[in-house]
Design an enzyme around this catalytic site. Structure first.
Site, mmCIF file in Angstrom:
data_model
loop_
_atom_site.group_PDB
_atom_site.id
_atom_site.type_symbol
_atom_site.label_atom_id
_atom_site.label_comp_id
_atom_site.label_asym_id
_atom_site.label_seq_id
_atom_site.Cartn_x
_atom_site.Cartn_y
_atom_site.Cartn_z
ATOM 1 N N GLU A 183 -10.781 -0.491 -5.058
ATOM 2 C CA GLU A 183 -9.780 -1.369 -4.458
ATOM 3 C C GLU A 183 -10.406 -2.701 -4.051
ATOM 4 O OE1 GLU A 183 -6.466 -0.180 -2.095
ATOM 5 O OE2 GLU A 183 -7.273 1.853 -1.927
ATOM 6 N N CYS A 201 0.858 -1.182 0.000
ATOM 7 C CA CYS A 201 0.000 0.000 0.000
ATOM 8 C C CYS A 201 0.896 1.234 0.000
ATOM 9 C CB CYS A 201 -0.914 0.005 1.218
ATOM 10 S SG CYS A 201 -1.960 1.478 1.350
ATOM 11 N N HIS A 208 -3.330 -4.735 -10.663
ATOM 12 C CA HIS A 208 -4.081 -3.551 -11.074
ATOM 13 C C HIS A 208 -4.553 -3.697 -12.515
ATOM 14 C CE1 HIS A 208 -3.028 -1.099 -7.549
ATOM 15 N NE2 HIS A 208 -1.898 -1.783 -7.585
ATOM 16 N N CYS A 254 -5.188 5.661 -3.905
ATOM 17 C CA CYS A 254 -4.486 4.376 -3.890
ATOM 18 C C CYS A 254 -3.087 4.625 -4.431
ATOM 19 C CB CYS A 254 -5.220 3.339 -4.742
ATOM 20 S SG CYS A 254 -4.356 1.748 -4.860
ATOM 21 N N GLY A 310 -1.989 2.008 -6.995
ATOM 22 C CA GLY A 310 -2.821 2.208 -8.174
ATOM 23 C C GLY A 310 -2.410 3.429 -8.971
#
Length: 277
Positions: A211, A75, A162, A220, A223
């Site tokens: 997500e 993350c 992703h 994100c 992302g």
């Protein structure tokens, strides 16, 4: 018993941070489900545990759990907050090394609550993401049918999967409807995070994200890196340039290089408290 926590966020991507350097609790997945409920508990996109490092020389380990209790791998917004938490608790290094399930990440203090993270390289091969049914070789500009509609997608791993697609206007999307269909699509055996990108110009993007395990979030980090990497693969953005990505919770700066991706953004503490567990 009471459990002490810190509520932090990066561009609105909020997590409950727990000091678990003495050993990870067995009930973290259940706690993540219970404590992440908005309006009914603390409310968050999940729980991030700050654990003892496993790599010699590292400063800590980040272990993340989504709001549905599933374990995450990496993350970007969360790791900046881990770095800021360490700084707030006496580790005032200019450079930190933090263990994640996607390897050790290096972070540099930028001042004023901002950190730059070396996020590693984007990976485009289907076995790296993972995804299936989208052909061989880098998954760039492939067609994915979702609920009867064809989307042009680029699939990227930033340690987690992703699926990036370009749209005319991110505000026109009904993410509550289409997000779960992407997340649980048969093409993605481990589910997928989905980024919807509106290109303003080669150095400015707008993005909304769905997500896996959490639904739509305000930001994100991985992302955002995946999105800019995908736009570089398409020739929309240029390697080596700073790209500003506007998210619903703030703006992140991403630079794709041959060595990897650099992400710069804020890490903020909302409040601390104790919760009965």
């Amino acid at each position: 018993m009471k459990l002490h926590f810190t509520k932090m966020h990066g561009c609105g991507n909020d997590y409950i941070y727990l000091d678990q350097r003495g050993g990870l609790r067995d009930d973290i997945p259940e706690l993540a489900r219970r404590l992440s409920r908005r309006h009914l508990s603390i409310g968050a996109d999940g729980v991030i545990c700050i654990s003892a490092p496993v790599t010699p020389g590292a400063d800590a380990r980040m272990e993340m759990f989504n709001a549905d209790g599933s374990r995450g791998v990496m993350c970007g917004n969360g790791i900046r907050c881990v770095a800021q938490w360490l700084r707030d608790h006496g580790c005032e290094k200019e450079v930190l090394h933090i263990d994640t399930d996607d390897g050790v990440k290096l972070l540099r203090w930028q001042g004023d609550g901002r950190w730059q993270v070396e996020m590693g390289k984007a990976r485009f091969l289907p076995e790296q993401i993972p995804c299936r049914g989208l052909g061989d070789g880098p998954v760039v500009g492939r067609t994915l049918n979702v609920d009867g509609k064809d989307w042009t997608v680029t699939c990227v791993s930033m340690g987690n999967p992703h699926c990036v697609t370009r749209v005319n206007n991110v505000d026109d999307l009904d993410l509550e409807k289409i997000g779960p269909s992407f997340e649980h699509h048969v093409a993605f055996p481990d589910r997928v995070n989905t980024e919807f990108i509106q290109v303003l110009n080669p150095t400015q993007l707008r993005m909304r994200v769905w997500e896996r395990g959490s639904g739509e979030t305000l930001a994100c980090g991985t992302g955002t890196c995946a999105a800019v990497a995908a736009m570089c693969a398409f020739g929309v953005c240029e390697k080596g340039s700073n790209v500003q990505v506007q998210l619903r919770g703030g703006t992140l700066t991403i630079r794709v290089t041959d060595e990897g991706i650099l992400m710069t953004g804020p890490a903020e503490t909302a409040y601390e408290g104790d919760v009965e567990v």
